[in-house]
Design a protein around this motif. Structure first.
Motif, short mmCIF file in Angstrom:
data_model
loop_
_atom_site.label_atom_id
_atom_site.label_comp_id
_atom_site.label_asym_id
_atom_site.label_seq_id
_atom_site.Cartn_x
_atom_site.Cartn_y
_atom_site.Cartn_z
N ARG A 1 -81.41 -57.65 2.21
CA ARG A 1 -80.56 -56.47 2.25
C ARG A 1 -79.15 -56.89 1.83
NH1 ARG A 1 -84.77 -54.72 2.02
NH2 ARG A 1 -85.86 -53.27 3.42
N ASP B 1 -88.97 -57.60 -1.05
CA ASP B 1 -88.37 -56.27 -0.89
C ASP B 1 -86.86 -56.42 -0.87
OD1 ASP B 1 -88.18 -53.47 -0.40
OD2 ASP B 1 -87.88 -53.90 1.72
N LYS C 1 -83.11 -54.32 -1.13
CA LYS C 1 -82.38 -53.06 -1.14
C LYS C 1 -80.89 -53.36 -1.08
CE LYS C 1 -85.98 -50.19 0.95
NZ LYS C 1 -86.37 -49.33 2.11
N GLY D 1 -90.31 -54.81 -4.70
CA GLY D 1 -89.59 -53.54 -4.83
C GLY D 1 -88.11 -53.79 -4.76
N ALA D 2 -87.33 -52.99 -5.50
CA ALA D 2 -85.88 -53.14 -5.52
C ALA D 2 -85.22 -51.78 -5.70
CB ALA D 2 -85.45 -54.09 -6.64
N THR D 3 -84.29 -51.45 -4.82
CA THR D 3 -83.52 -50.21 -4.94
C THR D 3 -82.07 -50.49 -4.60
OG1 THR D 3 -83.96 -49.58 -2.63
CG2 THR D 3 -85.50 -48.77 -4.31
N VAL D 4 -81.17 -49.73 -5.21
CA VAL D 4 -79.74 -49.83 -4.95
C VAL D 4 -79.20 -48.41 -4.80
CG1 VAL D 4 -77.50 -50.62 -5.77
CG2 VAL D 4 -79.54 -51.97 -6.27
N GLY D 5 -78.42 -48.17 -3.74
CA GLY D 5 -77.89 -46.82 -3.54
C GLY D 5 -76.63 -46.83 -2.70
#
Length: 251
Positions: A131, A160, A162, A190-194
């Motif tokens: 994270r 994972d 994020k 998985g990879a997300t940025v927000g």
């Protein structure tokens, strides 16, 4: 054999987001400095620590896990200057590697984790959860490579990542790499940025929480995912509190 002490450039895949100017301040000799550990068959090695200070830092760890062994690493990266942790792990039959990492901070520092997970034998598993929370022009990176040998059937591997950006100038980068030669495997990433959830912020503000309290609670919940598998409550609290104290530097 020791590695050649030559400074890498951003053309090298594993250093593509690195602060090479800061690395030059550390010195090429640091590239040969590995902490090496072998975990015997059936045994467990657990380690949790905080990295990062006011000077550039490069820390490299190499683990070899025998059959049925287990290694767990949990790290909070709060460097005010370039801070990089590299982990290379080789898994024997039925071994398991668990990694939980947090990068957090502002300024213009680059904070990164780089992992190479080598599934050399059958039935081994690995799980990596990272994270990243940044503001200013700070950067959080996770470069994770998984290699599965031809004989390493029944492999299970997951990554994972994020990222949470609190200001527009911050960035987070994830580079998952899979090199798989076995055919009976389960590998996922998985990879997300927000940004912070605006509906959650509104909900909490409507119930009387200040913007600072709201931000801290939301970030705490976000970061907590990286430490779920850390069984020591005191250590989990220590790593999380170090991250939240870093958050308090953002006014």
């Amino acid at each position: 054999m020791p590695e050649t002490a030559t400074l890498p450039t951003r053309r090298d895949e594993a250093w593509r987001y690195a602060d090479v100017d800061a690395l030059a301040r550390i010195g090429a000799e640091a590239l040969d400095q590995w902490t090496e550990m072998a975990v015997p068959a059936g045994e467990t090695h657990r380690e949790s620590f905080i990295v990062g200070g006011d000077a550039p830092e490069l820390r490299r760890i190499r683990l070899v896990l025998s059959a049925g062994a287990r290694a767990e690493l949990f790290v909070t990266n709060i460097g005010a200057d370039y801070t990089r942790l590299e982990v290379e792990v080789t898994l024997g039959k039925g071994a398991h590697f668990e990694f939980g990492g947090i990068t957090i901070g502002g300024g213009d520092a680059v904070r990164e984790f780089v992992t190479t997970t080598i599934h050399a034998e059958p039935e081994a598993t690995s799980n990596q959860t990272v994270r990243s929370v940044h503001w200013g022009t700070g950067t959080g990176n996770f470069l994770g490579e998984i290699k599965v040998a031809r004989r390493a059937q029944k492999t299970g591997a997951a990554q994972d990542f994020k990222g949470l950006l609190l200001e527009a100038g911050a960035s987070a980068n994830a580079v998952p790499q899979l090199e798989i030669f076995a055919d009976d495997v389960k590998c996922a990433h998985g990879a997300t940025v927000g940004q912070l959830d605006e509906s959650a912020r509104y909900y909490m503000a409507a119930r009387g929480l200040s913007p600072e309290e709201t931000r801290r609670l939301l970030v705490q919940a976000f970061l907590g995912d990286a430490l779920v598998e850390l069984g020591d409550d005191a250590e989990r609290e220590r790593l999380l509190e170090a991250a939240l104290e870093k958050l308090e530097e953002r006014k």
